[in-house]
Design a protein around this motif. Structure first.
Motif, mmCIF file in Angstrom:
data_model
loop_
_atom_site.group_PDB
_atom_site.id
_atom_site.type_symbol
_atom_site.label_atom_id
_atom_site.label_comp_id
_atom_site.label_asym_id
_atom_site.label_seq_id
_atom_site.Cartn_x
_atom_site.Cartn_y
_atom_site.Cartn_z
ATOM 1 N N THR A 1 -7.490 1.349 2.855
ATOM 2 C CA THR A 1 -8.765 0.661 2.453
ATOM 3 C C THR A 1 -8.544 -0.540 1.543
ATOM 4 O O THR A 1 -9.418 -1.202 1.079
ATOM 5 N N THR A 2 -7.345 -0.332 1.252
ATOM 6 C CA THR A 2 -6.815 -1.583 0.092
ATOM 7 C C THR A 2 -6.341 -2.853 1.038
ATOM 8 O O THR A 2 -5.973 -3.924 0.432
ATOM 9 N N GLY A 3 -6.320 -2.716 2.339
ATOM 10 C CA GLY A 3 -5.776 -3.880 3.014
ATOM 11 C C GLY A 3 -4.531 -4.110 2.825
ATOM 12 O O GLY A 3 -4.008 -5.182 2.693
ATOM 13 N N GLY B 1 0.821 -1.256 0.031
ATOM 14 C CA GLY B 1 -0.033 -0.035 -0.198
ATOM 15 C C GLY B 1 0.837 0.932 -0.042
ATOM 16 O O GLY B 1 1.595 1.545 0.934
ATOM 17 N N GLY C 1 -10.022 -4.744 3.083
ATOM 18 C CA GLY C 1 -9.299 -3.576 3.826
ATOM 19 C C GLY C 1 -10.062 -2.756 4.790
ATOM 20 O O GLY C 1 -10.979 -3.374 5.318
ATOM 21 N N TRP C 2 -9.742 -1.633 5.130
ATOM 22 C CA TRP C 2 -10.122 -0.956 6.214
ATOM 23 C C TRP C 2 -11.543 -0.584 5.808
ATOM 24 O O TRP C 2 -11.732 -0.003 4.606
ATOM 25 N N ARG D 1 -11.163 -2.523 -1.018
ATOM 26 C CA ARG D 1 -11.189 -3.832 -1.300
ATOM 27 C C ARG D 1 -11.676 -4.477 -0.152
ATOM 28 O O ARG D 1 -11.832 -3.821 0.954
#
Length: 228
Positions: free
Chosen positions: A146-148, A81, A107-108, A104
């Motif tokens: 948010t992409t984890g 990330g 993700g968060w 994703r």
């Protein structure tokens, strides 16, 4: 096995060589400070790791997988990330849309990002272009989360920000570190980055010249390799 291993990276911009054997490694849950004076190859190393400027020589592996031939989006899906220098938020999207555009399932969530950065919750429907520089940096970090990611890469996380905003960003970084997220950080605020790091790597003219714990970055080392 290290989470990230980059060995002997040699990278070019056209005919100009920028990296001359840069190497680093990051363990699970570790925070690594990538340091060096301006123009010494820190951003180029990050670009090589991310596949944005693939090295002509050397090797990058992540989670034991060789990343040779993988594009930047493919590397991101593996858990790299990136929070790039300059933030690069989508100016004509709202805060919420910026956070959702790359999200994703693993993700968060929006709520979790807003808990880390309450200002983003207050400005959820505000256009990113109208945010302050510090708020845009929070948004860029939130978008990456948010992409984890398994590894969060921060290129100049607090550059140009006011002291109080820098404190907020570093508080968030320490919180992420406490949660066990691996972090690769580039920043000019020496006291903050040394306080957060588990290990440090210093680059000089595109090559690794120092690797060790923060306490080993003595005034002599700082003067020799960091120009301080």
């Amino acid at each position: 096995m290290s989470l990230l291993e980059a060995e002997g990276l040699e990278a070019f911009y056209g005919g100009s060589q920028a990296l001359f054997g840069a190497s680093l490694r990051i363990e699970e849950g570790e925070t690594l400070a990538l340091m060096g004076r301006n123009g010494m190859g820190k951003t180029t190393t990050i670009r090589a790791v991310m596949g944005l400027n693939p090295p002509r020589r050397g090797r990058v592996s992540f989670g034991g997988r060789d990343l040779q031939g993988l594009s930047a989006p493919q590397r991101a899906r593996l858990g790299l990330g990136l929070v790039p220098e300059g933030r690069r938020c989508f100016p004509n999207l709202t805060v919420r849309e910026n956070l959702l555009v790359a999200a994703r399932p693993e993700g968060w969530s929006l709520a979790r990002v807003e808990a880390l950065f309450p200002r983003l919750g207050e400005r959820r429907e505000q256009m990113a272009a109208t945010l302050s520089g510090g708020e845009q940096q929070m948004l860029a970090i939130g978008r990456a989360l948010t992409t984890g990611p398994r590894l969060l890469i921060l290129d100049e996380a607090t550059e140009g920000l006011a002291p109080l905003v820098r404190q907020d960003i570093w508080t968030a970084i320490r919180s992420l570190k406490a949660e066990g997220l691996a972090i690769l950080a580039v920043d000019k605020t020496l006291s903050e980055i040394l306080g957060a790091a588990d290990r440090c790597v210093i680059l000089e003219r595109g090559a690794t010249v120092f690797e060790g714990p923060p306490e080993a970055v003595t005034p002599e080392i700082q003067k020799r390799w960091l120009g301080l």
